[in-house]
Design an enzyme around this catalytic site. Structure first.
Site, PDB file in Angstrom:
ATOM      1  N   SER A 143       0.771  -1.280  -0.037  1.00 34.99           N
ATOM      2  CA  SER A 143       0.038  -0.061  -0.102  1.00 34.99           C
ATOM      3  C   SER A 143       0.893   1.168   0.107  1.00 34.99           C
ATOM      4  O   SER A 143       2.133   1.418   0.363  1.00 34.99           O
ATOM      5  CB  SER A 143      -0.916   0.129   1.268  1.00 34.99           C
ATOM      6  OG  SER A 143      -1.454   1.079   1.360  1.00 34.99           O
ATOM      7  N   TYR A 156      -2.422  -0.170  10.630  1.00 32.89           N
ATOM      8  CA  TYR A 156      -2.665  -0.724   9.168  1.00 32.89           C
ATOM      9  C   TYR A 156      -1.227  -0.368   8.354  1.00 32.89           C
ATOM     10  O   TYR A 156      -0.702  -0.903   7.878  1.00 32.89           O
ATOM     11  CB  TYR A 156      -3.808  -0.005   8.523  1.00 32.89           C
ATOM     12  CG  TYR A 156      -3.728  -0.358   7.021  1.00 32.89           C
ATOM     13  CD1 TYR A 156      -4.301  -1.580   6.606  1.00 32.89           C
ATOM     14  CD2 TYR A 156      -3.448   0.528   6.167  1.00 32.89           C
ATOM     15  CE1 TYR A 156      -4.178  -2.028   5.328  1.00 32.89           C
ATOM     16  CE2 TYR A 156      -3.593   0.358   4.661  1.00 32.89           C
ATOM     17  CZ  TYR A 156      -3.909  -1.008   4.309  1.00 32.89           C
ATOM     18  OH  TYR A 156      -3.876  -1.236   3.044  1.00 32.89           O
TER      19      TYR A 156
END
Length: 263
Positions: A143, A156
């Site tokens: 990501s 995250y």
């Protein structure tokens, strides 16, 4: 003839979103696909669609990759079923957006179990096979959060930083064995991800204009298969922000703080 014709591709998190789109586009290129996810009923629907639309083999397995024993059992079965595995796409993952002091411990553990340890477990099961064949491709869906952390996604972002660290080390190791390793770093994608990450819907609404289509990201992933692509970064402007952050972290944090809090 497509360069993926006759290849076998394993995709985790294949029951929806990006994983499902990667499966569809891989099958369209003539690859056999092995689809892994927890929702067997959804996998059955996707298998029926793919076998009806494309003339290729589709294998499905229900798996919770946070459970190492399940990973070992399923991958043993896969390696007995298919002649070879050419590409592993570690796509399964999820996030929960909370400020650090609000993060629930069970969610923290679960994010690391799925996003990091599950990815490593799947990779470890396939590496000996690829090393023996001296070919193959590991594609890890990381990501942009793994390059530039923002408020309300501390855990995250930490998992995706871990994925990038693992991927970068693995790439150097596997170069000796002819195995390619690619990191895919997308920004926000319009998928079910945000149902869990942001139940309020506020972040999704705030970034709607910049949301990536899963079909576009999947297309870039499939293009990268069986190539020596080091990274896939989407969108390019967001990756440019990550580069600037690496060079001028204090400036980016100060100027971007207000925008970063919009999740």
């Amino acid at each position: 003839m497509s360069r993926l014709q006759g290849k076998t591709i394993i995709i985790t998190g294949a029951s929806s979103g990006l994983g499902m789109e990667i499966a569809k586009q891989s099958a369209a290129e003539g690859a056999s696909v092995v689809l892994l996810a927890r929702r067997l009923d959804r996998l059955k629907e996707i298998k029926e669609e793919l076998t009806r639309t494309f003339s290729t083999d589709v294998f499905i397995y229900s798996i919770d990759i946070s459970r190492k024993e399940e990973v070992e059992c399923v991958f043993d079965e896969i390696l007995k079923t298919v002649a070879s595995v050419d590409v592993l796409v570690n796509n399964a993952g999820f996030g929960v957006f909370n400020e650090a002091h609000e993060a629930k411990w069970e969610e923290i553990e679960s994010m690391f179990q799925v996003n990091v340890l599950g990815l490593i477990a799947c990779t470890q099961m396939i590496l000996p096979h690829m090393k023996t064949r001296r070919s193959g491709h590991i594609i890890n869906i990381a990501s942009q959060a793994g390059k530039m952390a923002t408020p309300k996604s501390s855990v995250y972002a930490a998992t995706k930083h871990a994925v990038l660290g693992y991927t970068n080390s693995l790439r150097m190791e596997m170069a000796r064995d002819g195995v390619q390793v690619t990191a895919v770093n997308p920004g926000p994608i319009a998928t079910e991800f945000f149902t869990t990450a942001d139940p309020s819907g506020s972040y999704e609404k705030n970034v709607a204009r910049w949301m990536l289509k899963p079909e576009k990201v999947a297309s870039e992933v499939v293009k990268a298969m069986n190539t020596n692509k080091r990274e896939v970064n989407l969108p390019k402007w967001m990756n440019a922000g990550s580069v600037l952050y690496t060079l001028f972290p204090r400036v980016v944090e100060r100027l971007g703080r207000k925008a970063f809090f919009k999740k």
